[in-house]
Design an enzyme around this catalytic site. Structure first.
Site, short mmCIF file in Angstrom:
data_model
loop_
_atom_site.label_atom_id
_atom_site.label_comp_id
_atom_site.label_asym_id
_atom_site.label_seq_id
_atom_site.Cartn_x
_atom_site.Cartn_y
_atom_site.Cartn_z
N HIS A 27 38.84 37.94 35.11
CA HIS A 27 39.51 38.78 36.11
C HIS A 27 38.57 39.81 36.74
O HIS A 27 38.87 40.35 37.79
CB HIS A 27 40.78 39.43 35.54
CG HIS A 27 40.55 40.58 34.62
ND1 HIS A 27 40.54 40.45 33.25
CD2 HIS A 27 40.35 41.90 34.88
CE1 HIS A 27 40.34 41.63 32.70
NE2 HIS A 27 40.22 42.53 33.66
N ASP A 57 40.29 34.08 30.07
CA ASP A 57 39.81 35.28 30.78
C ASP A 57 38.36 35.60 30.44
O ASP A 57 37.98 36.75 30.28
CB ASP A 57 40.72 36.49 30.51
CG ASP A 57 40.52 37.60 31.54
OD1 ASP A 57 39.97 37.32 32.62
OD2 ASP A 57 40.91 38.75 31.25
N SER A 131 36.99 46.49 31.37
CA SER A 131 37.17 45.04 31.27
C SER A 131 35.84 44.32 31.30
O SER A 131 35.00 44.57 32.15
CB SER A 131 38.03 44.53 32.42
OG SER A 131 39.36 44.93 32.25
#
Length: 175
Positions: A27, A57, A131
């Site tokens: 992402h 992911d 992230s």
């Protein structure tokens, strides 16, 4: 729309090979037209996507034109226990190269799809921009990839176990 302003995003990652291979989240790079990697020592370079898996992911990118890159050693996430100390490194909310500490709060947490979820839950501060960054054990080894935060609490974060990422690394390199 063609008249729309370019959208900027940020995330984190970590170097796993001296050739500039970097693990991050899918992402973080999804839809990116250009990826620029900025290192803690101030150097920066363009990167290209090598492979990406939206289901787990995980994404593998490679920064080009940089030499002498430090490599983050990968650990074994299966040895984690609740209560183990961990630290998260990333660029939360645009504050580059931030380190936070906490403990493993839960192992095998399900967030989205039972068939895919096996997250490490931690109370180490993880925010937007973390992230893709490493979750590191007390030996300095990467044992997770920080991925998500709870929308209902400021002190619950989640990471993909590094063993799961390492398992799909050959497929990411292949295509």
């Amino acid at each position: 729309r063609l008249d729309r302003e370019p959208r900027r995003g940020s995330g984190s990652g970590f170097i796993i090979d001296a050739d500039g291979s970097i693990l991050t989240n899918h992402h973080v790079i999804d839809g990116a037209e250009r990826i620029v990697v900025r290192l803690a020592d101030g150097r920066s370079g363009r990167a290209r996507v090598i492979g990406s898996d939206p289901d787990s992911d995980i994404a593998l990118i490679q920064v080009e034109g940089l030499a002498g890159l430090p490599v983050a050693p990968l650990g074994d996430s299966s040895t984690l226990r609740m209560g183990d100390w961990v630290c998260a490194i990333g660029s939360p909310l645009g504050y580059e190269h931030t380190v936070t500490v906490g403990v493993v709060s839960f192992l095998g947490r399900t967030l989205f799809d039972v068939s895919l979820d096996d997250y490490i839950q931690t109370d180490a501060a993880i925010n937007f921009g973390n992230s893709g960054g490493p979750l590191i054990n007390g030996r300095g080894e990467v044992i997770g990839i920080t991925t998500a935060v709870s929308s209902r609490s400021s002190n619950i974060g989640f990471a993909v176990p590094i063993n799961g990422a390492a398992a799909i690394l050959p497929a990411l390199r292949a295509d």
